[in-house]
Write an enzyme that holds these catalytic residues in place. Structure first.
Site, PDB file in Angstrom:
ATOM      1  N   ARG A  51       3.492  11.846  55.881  1.00 46.44           N
ATOM      2  CA  ARG A  51       3.242  12.845  56.927  1.00 46.44           C
ATOM      3  C   ARG A  51       2.041  13.719  56.610  1.00 46.44           C
ATOM      4  O   ARG A  51       1.252  14.048  57.497  1.00 46.44           O
ATOM      5  CB  ARG A  51       4.486  13.666  57.230  1.00 46.44           C
ATOM      6  CG  ARG A  51       4.957  14.506  56.070  1.00 46.44           C
ATOM      7  CD  ARG A  51       6.226  15.265  56.427  1.00 46.44           C
ATOM      8  NE  ARG A  51       7.313  14.366  56.763  1.00 46.44           N
ATOM      9  CZ  ARG A  51       8.000  14.382  57.897  1.00 46.44           C
ATOM     10  NH1 ARG A  51       7.728  15.269  58.812  1.00 46.44           N
ATOM     11  NH2 ARG A  51       8.977  13.531  58.090  1.00 46.44           N
ATOM     12  N   THR A  52       1.864  14.083  55.361  1.00 48.30           N
ATOM     13  CA  THR A  52       0.717  14.920  55.013  1.00 48.30           C
ATOM     14  C   THR A  52      -0.591  14.143  55.199  1.00 48.30           C
ATOM     15  O   THR A  52      -1.576  14.655  55.719  1.00 48.30           O
ATOM     16  CB  THR A  52       0.830  15.420  53.559  1.00 48.30           C
ATOM     17  OG1 THR A  52       2.072  16.105  53.416  1.00 48.30           O
ATOM     18  CG2 THR A  52      -0.303  16.359  53.199  1.00 48.30           C
ATOM     19  N   LYS A  80      -5.337   1.390  36.891  1.00 47.51           N
ATOM     20  CA  LYS A  80      -6.037   0.762  35.757  1.00 47.51           C
ATOM     21  C   LYS A  80      -6.340   1.808  34.684  1.00 47.51           C
ATOM     22  O   LYS A  80      -7.085   1.540  33.748  1.00 47.51           O
ATOM     23  CB  LYS A  80      -7.337   0.116  36.229  1.00 47.51           C
ATOM     24  CG  LYS A  80      -7.150  -0.958  37.289  1.00 47.51           C
ATOM     25  CD  LYS A  80      -8.453  -1.734  37.505  1.00 47.51           C
ATOM     26  CE  LYS A  80      -8.421  -2.615  38.730  1.00 47.51           C
ATOM     27  NZ  LYS A  80      -8.904  -1.915  39.937  1.00 47.51           N
ATOM     28  N   ARG A 101      -3.618  14.289  46.865  1.00 44.45           N
ATOM     29  CA  ARG A 101      -2.227  14.505  46.506  1.00 44.45           C
ATOM     30  C   ARG A 101      -1.988  13.810  45.181  1.00 44.45           C
ATOM     31  O   ARG A 101      -2.472  12.697  44.965  1.00 44.45           O
ATOM     32  CB  ARG A 101      -1.318  13.881  47.555  1.00 44.45           C
ATOM     33  CG  ARG A 101       0.147  14.013  47.192  1.00 44.45           C
ATOM     34  CD  ARG A 101       0.844  14.584  48.339  1.00 44.45           C
ATOM     35  NE  ARG A 101       2.256  14.728  48.201  1.00 44.45           N
ATOM     36  CZ  ARG A 101       2.919  15.584  48.964  1.00 44.45           C
ATOM     37  NH1 ARG A 101       2.269  16.306  49.847  1.00 44.45           N
ATOM     38  NH2 ARG A 101       4.207  15.700  48.851  1.00 44.45           N
ATOM     39  N   HIS A 129       0.872  23.610  47.520  1.00 49.80           N
ATOM     40  CA  HIS A 129       0.683  22.787  48.711  1.00 49.80           C
ATOM     41  C   HIS A 129       0.116  23.725  49.773  1.00 49.80           C
ATOM     42  O   HIS A 129       0.777  24.053  50.751  1.00 49.80           O
ATOM     43  CB  HIS A 129       2.037  22.192  49.138  1.00 49.80           C
ATOM     44  CG  HIS A 129       1.940  21.119  50.183  1.00 49.80           C
ATOM     45  ND1 HIS A 129       0.737  20.598  50.622  1.00 49.80           N
ATOM     46  CD2 HIS A 129       2.896  20.464  50.892  1.00 49.80           C
ATOM     47  CE1 HIS A 129       0.980  19.687  51.546  1.00 49.80           C
ATOM     48  NE2 HIS A 129       2.271  19.586  51.719  1.00 49.80           N
TER      49      HIS A 129
END
Ligand SMILES: [Zn+2]
Lengths: 308, 140
Positions: A51-52, A80, A101, A129
């Site tokens: 959703r973000t 990696k 994020r 956030h």
């Protein structure tokens, strides 16, 4: 070059300016439809948050810009073993702005120290956030017409709820704020919020374990999820969970203009029957989140509000 | 107990008793080739007991580190057998690579090359927080 890592990176005046931009976007979206033509937003999601990410992508598309990126660490070079610093230095070559994020706290801060383009923290673990807080503030101001002189109730998990902590930090910079902190004993607000934030502000607060008792005085009711895993035993969870579920019955004593917010996703803490109540604002909050992300992208790219 | 007076060097005095070894380690004094004396549990009129470090050379000291570890310390600079300077370190605004962040969720736990940086967020209570995750530094 500015980044947004913590909501407190923005002054109340800057937040006011973003809120004005969001109002203007809502009033005349066409004026904003090409402001980011040929600009690219990179969404670097080292952990999934659909959703973000969709909110950021929708925001950039509505500004006429384009989006690239990845939606989980396994599809990025992080799998990696590439460091955050290296990843953002590479992506800085392709994108004009980055929304990031990451499951580790402070990763977007590390990114902002290395990137040559603005970084927006789209959530770093349980830490910050800030764009959620912008969505919350936008919803409060659009519903109530102000960010001061409000009685704001927070209900549910106030211990682990980062959205609660950020919104308290942001609102406590305004005058005439009273917080009503409604939670079971196990999930009360952490001491550092009390000592570092509330003790240094003019805001007053009371703590209670009763949503019903608090209801009549609230201008804002911010609901959060009470998660099973936060409790030591199932019995406590079962005993407490229903006390922090919002139902039409409990709303009977609420002010007619009160606004109900929730950062979503919800599980069962707001009964679906509440959705039809005009005080339910949590889906508006999602929409406001997109407008605030648009306003923020413009601000960080140094693009002015278009003349009327 | 008598330790030779130093001619040119530094006396770090009024270290809280038991704190000298930590300071020795953090200041990297084991890398010096000159003689360094650590005096533990010396009698102090003010403090009861204190530790002292004597360094037989005037070296560059990281005063920020001193201020962070123990702001009660006094630093004396000795030249030609005379004390030419005496001062107390102040609390630094930030300290780099002196303390490690203990928060298991902090980015510094997975990205080893990052500097561990803490900033002073509450001067009155001497609170330092990790610049990445905001966790407070834990004092011993
Ligand atoms: Zn940390």
């Amino acid at each position: 070059m500015r980044s947004l890592i913590d909501i407190l990176d923005l002054t109340p005046a800057e937040i006011g300016d973003l809120l004005d931009t969001a109002d203007d976007i809502i009033a005349r979206p066409d004026a904003y439809a090409h402001l980011c033509d040929r600009k690219k937003l990179a969404t670097l999601f080292f952990e999934p948050s659909t959703r973000t990410r969709l909110s950021f992508e929708a925001a950039m598309y509505e500004l006429g810009g384009q989006v690239l990126g990845f939606s989980e660490a396994s599809s990025s070079s992080a799998s990696k073993g590439e460091s955050v610093s290296d990843t953002v230095q590479v992506v800085s070559c392709y994108a004009d702005i980055i929304a990031m994020r990451h499951p580790k706290e402070g990763a977007p801060m590390v990114a902002s120290m290395k990137a040559s383009v603005p970084i927006i923290n789209a959530g770093d673990g349980g830490h910050n956030h800030p764009t959620q807080t912008l969505a919350d503030l936008c919803t409060i101001r659009r519903q109530m017409g102000r960010l001061d002189n409000l009685t704001v109730g927070f209900c549910g998990d106030l211990k682990f709820g980062r959205t609660v902590h950020s919104l308290i930090s942001a609102l406590s910079r305004h005058t005439g704020i009273k917080f009503v902190l409604i939670s079971p004993d196990e999930l009360r607000i952490p001491t550092y919020i009390r000592d570092d934030v509330l003790a240094h502000s003019d805001a007053t607060y009371v703590e209670t374990d009763s949503l019903e008792a608090a209801m009549p005085e609230l201008d804002i009711l911010y609901m959060t999820r009470v998660q099973r895993e936060r409790f030591f035993n199932e019995a406590d969870y079962i005993r407490l969970k229903d006390s922090y579920i919002l139902t039409p019955d409990k709303l009977a004593t609420a002010k007619p203009e009160m606004a109900i917010l929730h950062p979503l996703p919800r599980v069962n803490e707001i009964a679906v029957a509440v959705d039809n109540d005009p005080r339910a604002c949590y889906f508006k909050q999602v929409l406001n989140g997109k407008y605030m992300r648009m306003a923020l992208i413009l601000m960080l790219l140094g693009i002015e509000r278009p003349a009327k | 107990m008598i330790i030779d007076e130093i001619h040119n060097g530094i006396v770090i005095d009024h270290i809280r008793a038991g704190g000298a070894m930590e300071l020795y380690r953090i200041l990297g004094l084991e890398e010096l080739s000159c003689s360094v004396a650590i005096i533990k549990n010396a009698t102090s009129s003010k403090m009861g007991k204190k530790d002292i470090i004597k360094i037989d050379e005037v070296i560059d000291l990281d005063l920020d580190v001193l201020g962070y570890v123990d702001p009660g310390i006094t630093v004396n600079i000795i030249r030609e057998g005379e004390r030419v300077q005496k001062f107390k370190p102040t609390l630094p605004e930030r300290v780099t690579n002196v303390i490690k962040c203990k928060n298991p969720r902090c980015i510094t736990t997975t990205e080893q090359e990052l500097d561990h940086i803490f900033k002073l967020t509450d001067r009155e209570n001497r609170v330092y927080r990790c610049i990445y995750c905001d966790s407070p530094a834990k004092r011993k």
